[in-house]
Enzyme design. Sequence first.
Site, mmCIF file in Angstrom:
data_model
loop_
_atom_site.group_PDB
_atom_site.id
_atom_site.type_symbol
_atom_site.label_atom_id
_atom_site.label_comp_id
_atom_site.label_asym_id
_atom_site.label_seq_id
_atom_site.Cartn_x
_atom_site.Cartn_y
_atom_site.Cartn_z
ATOM 1 N N LYS A 172 0.938 -1.207 0.045
ATOM 2 C CA LYS A 172 0.128 -0.066 0.059
ATOM 3 C C LYS A 172 0.922 1.179 -0.174
ATOM 4 O O LYS A 172 1.346 1.577 0.941
ATOM 5 C CB LYS A 172 -1.022 -0.239 1.121
ATOM 6 C CG LYS A 172 -2.015 1.183 1.073
ATOM 7 C CD LYS A 172 -2.802 1.739 2.318
ATOM 8 C CE LYS A 172 -1.962 2.742 2.962
ATOM 9 N NZ LYS A 172 -1.912 3.915 2.063
ATOM 10 N N GLU A 249 9.409 2.506 10.804
ATOM 11 C CA GLU A 249 10.323 3.774 10.600
ATOM 12 C C GLU A 249 9.569 4.848 10.479
ATOM 13 O O GLU A 249 8.715 5.093 9.641
ATOM 14 C CB GLU A 249 11.201 3.650 9.299
ATOM 15 C CG GLU A 249 12.120 2.378 9.320
ATOM 16 C CD GLU A 249 13.123 2.377 10.287
ATOM 17 O OE1 GLU A 249 13.312 3.566 10.738
ATOM 18 O OE2 GLU A 249 13.776 1.307 10.744
ATOM 19 N N GLU A 379 8.006 17.279 14.486
ATOM 20 C CA GLU A 379 8.448 17.335 13.255
ATOM 21 C C GLU A 379 7.405 17.888 12.287
ATOM 22 O O GLU A 379 6.233 17.973 12.461
ATOM 23 C CB GLU A 379 8.210 15.581 12.840
ATOM 24 C CG GLU A 379 8.714 15.429 11.231
ATOM 25 C CD GLU A 379 8.467 13.934 11.089
ATOM 26 O OE1 GLU A 379 9.525 13.452 10.487
ATOM 27 O OE2 GLU A 379 7.427 13.427 11.332
#
Length: 478
Positions: A172, A249, A379
């Site tokens: 995906k 990750e 982030e």
Amino acid sequence: MKSYQELADKWIKGNGEEYLDIDPADSSHVLAKIKIYTKDDVKASIEKAMSKFEEWAKLPGPKRGAILLKAGELMEQEAQEFALLMTLEEGKTLKDSMFEVIRSYNLLKFYGALAFKISGKTLPSADMNTRIFTVKEPLGVVAAITPWNFPLSIPIWKIAPALASGNTVVLKPASKTPLMVAKLLDILSRAALPEGVVNLVVGKGSEIGDLIVSDDNITAVSFTGSTEIGQRIYRLIGSKNRMTRIQLELGGKNALYVDKSADLNLATELAVRGAFSLTGQSCTATSRLIVHKAVYEEFRHKLLERVKRWKVGPGTEDVDMGPVVDKSQFDKDLQYIEYGKSAGAKLIYGGNILSERGYFLEPTIFENVTLDMRLFKEEIFGPVLSVTEAKDLDEAIRLVNAVDYGHTAGIVATDVRAINEFISRVEAGVIKVNKPTIGLELQAPFGGFKNSGATTWKEMGEEALEFYTREKTIYEGW
């Protein structure tokens, strides 16, 4: 392929709603109309992968490897086509796209070659009439869920070791960049990969992603994306009826420390390249600069002079930085710029919208950023750089570690003691010395610490094969 629409129609066969795949450099340019996958489509894809597993797993490793090697050769021959599509769909410059394509076809070749040597080991026994040995086996049907910022290399560094090991795959990709993966499947098909060994599904993660990772027929999930979604996947897998491997990750808030012993010209180049290459849209991008007070003013001057020469524009032109990937990310970047201003950080460069037609944002630099500010801790995933002064090496290392992430960290220095202190005390999965925080080599293992990853399984390198295989131990007596 005659057109990108033809590419989409051939490989993206969902039966759900339609959406437009748009060029981020020109919001009026539609690359293709994409049909998303329904829940029934996803279930059918998993079933197809299951039906092909035994056949693919029984194929000898060298034959599986030969297919990957052939795919790598075909991609190398068509590298220009891949790079152009990547620039049109994701927005990065042609130079950066080509760099990713080169890494991608080398990944295919690397794991193609490793498929020739996947094996167990023989061990001595205390019993003279016993032989102990191990064999490596594939897991079954594995799921790979990949992001848009490296739309070709990340899918490959997941599926190539999975295929080399004998697994079948449900892949995906991010719904922002499905054409890149469709073109990858086209290459794999022409390299003689049997139909159904890799199964592409496209759609929102909140709708079909949960279905994939929750399915009891999925033996392992490899995910690259945000920490928030990674934690959600972790919880979903923990509630399954079967034990499922997970590889995560996740986000990053990477720092580059400029020591008082640094070559400041080198430090300036590394800082600008690490922060603004790829439009800052990399989990290893430099989003924080920690600068020793002894060189702060001189470095600051060099940094501003260098960023003034940084060219922004469509990735198909001779520029250093392309557009932000889409409107939602663009709006997020602008919101963080406002956060910085309201928190008291000093905007010393950029922050301006450069075009109303595409998602172009000027490189942005804040100074006087403190560790309690959102600019320091969170982030952003855009071309926004925070600069913080450190009084000495100890404070610099404390500042580098003072976030919840640990993907990469870098130091620019000539002082060997400072370098070794930094290497041993910084909490990050990858340490760069006199190198940009971005940029990974395929033969080296990669994985973040803290909230940047699950830390159990590494990606890339030979270590990636460990995630996709299980080891069976045999005691043979006579």
